[in-house]
Design an enzyme around this catalytic site. Structure first.
Site, mmCIF file in Angstrom:
data_model
loop_
_atom_site.group_PDB
_atom_site.id
_atom_site.type_symbol
_atom_site.label_atom_id
_atom_site.label_comp_id
_atom_site.label_asym_id
_atom_site.label_seq_id
_atom_site.Cartn_x
_atom_site.Cartn_y
_atom_site.Cartn_z
ATOM 1 N N ASP A 49 0.834 -1.209 0.000
ATOM 2 C CA ASP A 49 0.000 0.000 0.000
ATOM 3 C C ASP A 49 0.869 1.261 0.000
ATOM 4 O OD1 ASP A 49 0.863 -0.183 2.608
ATOM 5 O OD2 ASP A 49 -1.124 0.033 3.518
ATOM 6 N N SER A 50 2.194 1.094 0.052
ATOM 7 C CA SER A 50 3.104 2.225 -0.176
ATOM 8 C C SER A 50 2.855 2.837 -1.550
ATOM 9 C CB SER A 50 4.564 1.767 -0.070
ATOM 10 O OG SER A 50 4.799 0.658 -0.915
ATOM 11 N N ASP A 88 -1.175 -6.116 -0.301
ATOM 12 C CA ASP A 88 -1.519 -5.522 0.998
ATOM 13 C C ASP A 88 -3.017 -5.293 1.128
ATOM 14 O OD1 ASP A 88 0.570 -5.108 2.771
ATOM 15 O OD2 ASP A 88 1.164 -3.189 1.885
ATOM 16 N N LYS A 118 -1.185 -9.394 2.771
ATOM 17 C CA LYS A 118 -0.428 -8.939 3.947
ATOM 18 C C LYS A 118 -1.304 -7.973 4.736
ATOM 19 C CE LYS A 118 3.234 -5.968 3.732
ATOM 20 N NZ LYS A 118 2.714 -4.816 4.524
ATOM 21 N N GLU A 120 -1.268 -5.492 8.565
ATOM 22 C CA GLU A 120 -0.427 -4.934 9.628
ATOM 23 C C GLU A 120 -1.009 -5.227 11.006
ATOM 24 O OE1 GLU A 120 0.421 -0.776 9.013
ATOM 25 O OE2 GLU A 120 1.140 -1.131 6.965
ATOM 26 N N GLU A 187 9.386 -4.289 10.180
ATOM 27 C CA GLU A 187 9.827 -3.006 9.612
ATOM 28 C C GLU A 187 10.356 -2.070 10.708
ATOM 29 O OE1 GLU A 187 7.061 -1.023 7.009
ATOM 30 O OE2 GLU A 187 8.333 0.766 6.880
HETATM 31 O O1 KIV Z 1 3.559 -1.110 1.582
HETATM 32 C C1 KIV Z 1 4.726 -1.524 1.518
HETATM 33 O O2 KIV Z 1 5.461 -1.275 0.562
HETATM 34 C C2 KIV Z 1 5.208 -2.349 2.616
HETATM 35 C C3 KIV Z 1 6.670 -2.638 2.664
HETATM 36 C C4 KIV Z 1 7.371 -1.407 3.082
HETATM 37 C C5 KIV Z 1 6.977 -3.799 3.522
HETATM 38 O O3 KIV Z 1 4.453 -2.721 3.473
#
Ligand code: KIV
Length: 275
Positions: A49-50, A88, A118, A120, A187
């Site tokens: 989600d970055s 994510d 994924k 969090e 992280e």
């Molecule tokens: O969203 C993302 O890119 C991430 C990585 C930084 C692990 O969660």
């Protein structure tokens, strides 16, 4: 046969089996063309989600939606053949109840074709991870600096630099592993803590700003390519793609303005008339 030369797509169990073995290599990917370039070299790609910050100019990952993740997830799955694709779950799409998480995760898996999701959170998300894992959703957990907690953490803060924080963070690692996560991203934590968590859990730890003691590493592709103007200390720059793009665009603009482009080599002549 090494995992790199395998032709079938890697799965969550393949990654889980790498605990303590050859380091797991991963990068983020948001597009089909970068996915194609990365596919031969990484074990998994994360549609992180970055992308909200990197691709869409958001200040944090909070504004990212399920629709954005699905759009980019589909592109990355289409562009790759071999690496496991992990997508994510964005903020607000899974935290409320395990059923909400299952609805979001199953939609992401069905619509993108990815092999895992994924999310969090450590101990607080264990019940949800168990619920998903028992229903056929491979889950990668993410603990330590969790960017979706940007507002409660008061920014992107490195975790575990004081020993008082360790117990809770180690418990987070153990809780997600016991709940059935197949791997866990750690992280932004102090190096000795990352080592402690790695030793405490039977699943691979994937570090980002968490030291070489983890079972694998991940970076945001645009950061390591030199496309992001300011990067955290843990990012090593492996390319100068930002300045390469700028140089190419500058040369193109100059040639268009001077009339040097397009030249004869880049234009079409008329077909020769038949006699
Ligand atoms: O969203 C993302 O890119 C991430 C990585 C930084 C692990 O969660």
């Amino acid at each position: 046969m090494s995992i790199q030369s395998s032709t079938r797509r890697l799965t969550a169990p393949d990654i889980a089996a790498r605990k303590g073995g050859e380091p797991v290599v991963s990068l983020t990917a948001y597009h089909a063309h970068t996915a194609q370039l990365l596919d031969e070299y990484v074990d998994f790609m994360l549609v992180g989600d970055s992308l909200g910050m990197v691709m869409h100019g958001l200040e944090s990952t909070i504004g990212v939606t399920l629709e954005m993740m699905i759009l980019h997830g589909k592109a990355v799955v289409r562009g790759s053949k071999r690496a496991l694709i992990v997508v994510d779950l964005p903020f607000g799409s899974y935290e409320e109840t395990p059923s909400q998480a299952f609805a979001s995760a199953s939609r992401v898996m069905r619509e993108t074709g990815c092999g895992a999701v994924k999310l969090e959170g450590g101990t607080r998300m264990a019940e949800t991870i168990r619920f998903l894992a028992e229903r056929g959703v491979p889950v990668m957990a993410h603990i330590g600096l969790t960017p979706q907690s940007f507002h409660t953490m008061g920014g992107f803060k490195i975790q575990g630099r004081e020993k008082a924080q360790w117990k809770m963070l180690i418990e987070d690692g153990v809780a997600v592993s016991e709940a059935g996560a197949f791997a866990v991203v750690i992280e932004g934590v102090a190096a000795p803590l990352a080592e402690k968590i790695t030793k405490a859990v039977p699943i691979p730890t994937i570090g980002i700003g968490a030291s070489a003691q983890c079972d694998g590493q991940i970076l945001v592709l645009e950061d390591m390519l030199g496309l992001t103007p300011r990067v955290p200390k843990f990012v090593k720059i492996y390319g100068k793609v930002g300045s390469a793009i700028e140089g190419a665009v500058k040369a193109y603009a100059q040639e268009v303005r001077s009339g040097a482009f397009p030249d004869d080599a880049h234009t079409y002549a008329m077909k020769k008339a038949k006699k």
